[in-house]
Design an enzyme around this catalytic site. Structure first.
Site, short mmCIF file in Angstrom:
data_model
loop_
_atom_site.label_atom_id
_atom_site.label_comp_id
_atom_site.label_asym_id
_atom_site.label_seq_id
_atom_site.Cartn_x
_atom_site.Cartn_y
_atom_site.Cartn_z
N GLU A 239 0.97 -1.18 -0.04
CA GLU A 239 0.04 0.22 -0.01
C GLU A 239 0.99 1.20 0.16
O GLU A 239 1.03 1.62 -0.86
CB GLU A 239 -0.86 -0.15 1.06
N GLU B 14 -2.14 0.55 13.40
CA GLU B 14 -3.36 0.69 12.56
C GLU B 14 -4.52 0.52 13.49
O GLU B 14 -5.52 1.17 13.36
CB GLU B 14 -3.29 -0.19 11.13
#
Length: 890
Positions: free
Chosen positions: A476, A745
């Protein structure tokens, strides 16, 4: 007595290859000065003209206290031009300072027309290898040219850019310290260029100019997301060497007369997957004179496109910033060793290991270890994140990857010489991130709070890699706009991030769709999409930058894009709710429906952020003197606000939604979308909801950053302290208790009890929840701007929780602000520093029935400090520039 720390535009000090032909000037006053009453700036094209006949600009004496972003008003500046400048000031007593030290800036190539060369690359028919997705494999290209210099060079500049990433060499020495320049931008719209001072690298006679070139973000799957590469996406390089001598100027450009090969040691170089280096392909002294390149190919060239702008890079590149030594190591298998760096970081390793000719060293990376002490790579998803080194001879090799980067704490080596005994010095981590300077510090008496501060800092180091990425390790590493707006205020305290954010906003503007929409990520490699709370970054970040720096330019640059976004929302709105995508309160923990978007109403999020952006655009318009536009947006905001309260709140202040969430109340309160009467009611319900969860947060990406701000405005400091110091899930300390060395996260990305979170999105370096740092600096340490650019400062620390001490420093636009407090035996001491040209409102918590000492003596009115107010629990002072020490009973 003279001004200091002279900078231009976004606080650049003596920049070369500068982008701004209409710069602004800033400086700081010496600490023994209270205030400025006037200034004078002179600028000249030559140093010898500066004091006698400034030929570019002489402002004369200007009556003003302004020391920040004074706009240039001299003659028009052009590409390559070097400007020398000085400033002096008059203080509050009318005393004139000495002239400052001489500062300077040199402009880069500002226009496409300034470039004489062509894009050059390896002929496309030489690229025949395919990877498993059918995409072309791009070994690094090695490009070179020998030139003869028969004159004495007085000045030389090397201008470079690439579609891809490069390293440059002159006579075998690397040019500059940049890592993977020129960076990642919307290549379809513009490409950043860099300028290097190379005078001393050249010599009379033969010289070799050389480059290594790799795909980087431009031609790799990070940008194409797995689609097959097209001919137009072959990595290419553009350069221009300009040398001045007594007879004029000589220019060497990229053209058909350069040679290139792909048969060098870097066989593969990919951001997601890593680098393969085969020493059997080493080229020897390919970047020095008299090298035999007869078997190399002539480069393929293409003309510079008029539609793609070549613009000087407007913020610092990525460089090697720190080095980490191995903390521990272990061998999970025979001839396999895992090295623990002790810190989740981003960059590359330097490995020094014994090898046997023909063997391949395999270097793998991980943020965490699995239960069996092997490296855990599941969360990297399809990113291989593996480097390889193929040995060409027996002996110890030294290898540092060039054209990739990794997010990791653990390095696994295998393939080294069998029987060799691993040592800690086999591996060292080189930490890489954008080259901004540290701006603030924070420390406290609490070990875990200090660890949280460290985690916040490392989360930003790991994700400010030329763009603000969401994560640095998996497949990502994208510039998610929502994550960016969440962390921007906290980042500005930690580091001097103004140029970084202003540069990224340039890309956001170029990526804005014609209808005004803003993509999820910038650069945009995911398509035409936008989401509330994410796209609003185009409004929120410029306003935050303006408020914290005082530079109106950032609003002027972005105002049109800000208006386009809010107008897009207006055009899409039905009853003031834009019909657009919403990620909701992303990754809200313990949702009733289990959705990543959380339980909060997406329609509420859309309406709240729409209102917030309209409000900020109205304020921005007012700052820029666009009074009628400001009024129009203010009227629209009032209309949205009125509709918002009716739609989303009952008369008793309770939320209207099937699932009551903390974020429902938080966005309404933080964005001031409720009447005063309704705010009081809503706060009570918010407190009730928090209490129902035993004073734990239940917020995701959007709710968490504003939770402390709302409770702070409500005076609920003890409640916020209770939430902050929670040890159980979900909380900031919970991840620390599981071993976190950076921000995660998810609150439970890993637990010692249950192991790794099962979801595919499970980054252990994700800065979003680090936004709590803002409250730590502004309330625990107590340093907060009241007016734009910290012209007026609130210093109001409030002790709480188990803390007995806290301290912070901040290099504000006017100078260093500091606040350090200690609570011991019911005695409270507070030491502060107020920079020149500002004032501070200082709130000291105290038993005001007792006396307070200021600088060692019982307080009495003085010219430097004034008592504004006294309550049962606080003294409030106004302080002029200087240092102060307060002592009182608590």
């Amino acid at each position: 007595m003279q001004p200091k720390e002279l900078t231009v535009s976004e606080q650049f000090k003596n920049p070369m290859g500068f982008y701004d032909a209409t710069p602004s000037f800033s400086w700081k006053l010496p600490e023994n000065v209270g205030y400025q009453t006037a200034y004078s700036i002179v600028a000249a094209s030559r140093l010898d003209l500066l004091s006698s006949a400034p030929d570019i600009w002489d402002s004369g004496k200007v009556t003003s206290d302004q020391t920040l972003y004074v706009p240039y008003k001299g003659t028009a500046l052009t590409s390559r031009q070097k400007v020398y400048w000085q400033v002096r000031f008059w203080d509050e007593k009318g005393n004139k300072s000495d002239w400052s030290e001489v500062a300077h800036f040199e402009l880069g190539l500002l226009n496409n027309e300034d470039w004489s060369g062509k894009w050059m690359s390896i002929p496309h028919n030489q690229l025949t290898e395919l990877d498993y997705r059918g995409s072309l494999l791009f070994p690094a290209q090695y490009i070179r040219k020998e030139i003869n210099i028969d004159k004495t060079i007085k000045k030389a500049r090397l201008y470079i850019t690439a579609k891809g990433i490069y390293e440059a060499y002159i006579n075998g020495k690397k040019v500059g310290e940049d890592i993977m320049p020129p960076g990642w931008v919307p290549y379809r719209k513009y490409i950043p260029t860099l300028t290097y001072e190379v005078t001393d690298m050249l010599k009379e006679g033969k010289n070799t100019i050389a480059f290594a070139l790799a795909e980087g973000w431009y031609a790799g799957k990070i940008y194409l997301r797995g689609r097959k590469k097209k001919h137009g996406l072959t990595p290419a390089l553009l350069c221009q060497l300009e040398m001045e001598h007594n007879e004029g100027k000589t220019i060497v450009v990229s053209d058909e007369n350069w040679k290139v090969t792909k048969d060098g040691p870097i066989r593969i170089a990919k951001i997601y997957d890593g680098e393969t280096y085969d020493a059997n392909f080493e080229l020897g002294n390919w970047h020095t004179n008299n090298y035999d390149d007869t078997k190399w190919h002539k480069v393929q060239t293409r003309n510079i496109e008029k539609s793609v702008l070549l613009l000087p890079k407007r913020f610092e590149t990525v460089v090697d910033r720190e080095a980490l030594e191995v903390k521990s190591m272990h061998e999970p298998y025979a001839n396999t060793t895992i090295f623990n760096m002790g810190q989740n970081n981003v960059g590359v390793p330097v490995v020094k290991v014994p090898m046997i000719k023909g063997d391949t060293l395999k270097i793998r990376f991980a943020e965490m270890l699995d239960r069996d002490s092997t490296i855990y790579t599941t969360n990297y998803r399809s990113a291989k994140s593996t480097d390889y080194y193929v040995a060409a001879k027996n002996g110890t090799i030294t290898y540092k990857p060039t054209f990739t980067f990794h997010g990791y704490q653990y390095v696994e080596l295998s393939g080294y010489a069998k029987g060799a005994k691993p040592e800690k010095n086999w591996v060292k981590s080189i930490v890489q991130y954008s080259n901004f300077k540290k701006n603030g510090t924070f420390e406290s008496s609490h070990e875990k709070l200090n660890q949280l501060q460290s985690n916040i800092s490392w989360g930003m180091k790991g994700n400010f890699f030329d763009i603000p990425t969401d994560c640095p390790q998996r497949d990502e590493r994208l510039g998610w706009t929502g994550d960016a707006q969440i962390i921007a205020p906290t980042s500005m305290f930690h580091n001097n991030m103004y140029a970084f954010w202003a540069g990224w906003l340039q890309s956001v503007r170029y990526e804005q769709f014609e209808d005004g929409g803003i993509p999820w990520v910038v650069p945009n490699n995911l398509g035409k999409r936008h989401s509330s709370g994410w796209a609003d970054a185009i409004v929120i970040i410029p306003w935050e930058l303006y408020f914290r720096t005082g530079d109106k330019e950032v609003l002027e640059e972005n105002y049109e894009a800000m208006v386009k976004w809010t107008n897009y929302c207006t055009n899409q709105a039905i009853e003031h709710i834009p019909d657009i995508k919403s990620f909701g309160d992303w990754l809200q923990p313990l949702t009733k429906n289990g959705r990543a978007a959380g339980d909060v109403s997406k329609e509420l999020i859309k309406m709240a952020y729409y209102a917030h952006s309209v409000d900020l655009v109205s304020k921005s318009a007012r700052v820029l003197g666009k009074i009628q536009e400001a009024e129009n947006f203010a009227i629209l905001h009032d209309s949205i606000k009125s509709a918002f309260e009716k739609r989303w709140f009952h008369a008793d202040g309770r939320a209207k939604h099937k699932v009551e969430t903390q974020t429902h109340y938080l966005v309404a309160l933080e964005f001031e979308l409720l009447s005063d009467e309704m705010e009081v009611k809503a706060i009570k319900h918010l407190k009730r909801l928090i209490a129902e969860y035993d004073n734990h947060l239940r917020t995701g990406f959007l709710g968490t950053p504003i939770l402390p701000l709302v409770l702070d405005k409500a005076g609920e400091y003890d409640l916020m302290y209770d939430i902050l110091f929670k040890e159980t899930y979900p909380s900031w300390f919970y991840s620390i208790n599981q071993g976190a060395t950076s921000m995660w996260e998810r609150w439970d990305s890993y637990t010692k009890k249950d192991g790794f979170h099962k979801d595919g999105m499970n980054s252990f370096n994700h800065y979003a929840y680090g936004a709590i740092g803002r409250w730590m600096y502004e309330r625990i340490a107590g340093i907060k701007p009241i007016k734009v650019a910290y012209k007026a400062i609130e210093i109001a620390p409030i002790p709480g929780g188990p803390l007995t001490a806290a301290a912070a420093t901040y290099n504000s636009p006017y100078g260093e602000v500091s606040s350090s407090w200690k609570l011991e035996n019911n005695q409270f001491t507070l030491d502060i520093k107020v920079p020149p040209n500002t004032t501070a409102q200082v709130t000291v918590p105290a038993n005001t029935q007792k006396n307070i000492k200021v600088n060692g003596v019982i307080f009495m009115e003085s010219l430097a400090i004034k008592l504004l107010n006294k309550t049962e629990n606080t003294f409030v002072f106004e302080a002029k520039p200087g240092t102060y020490s307060f002592e009182t009973n608590y």
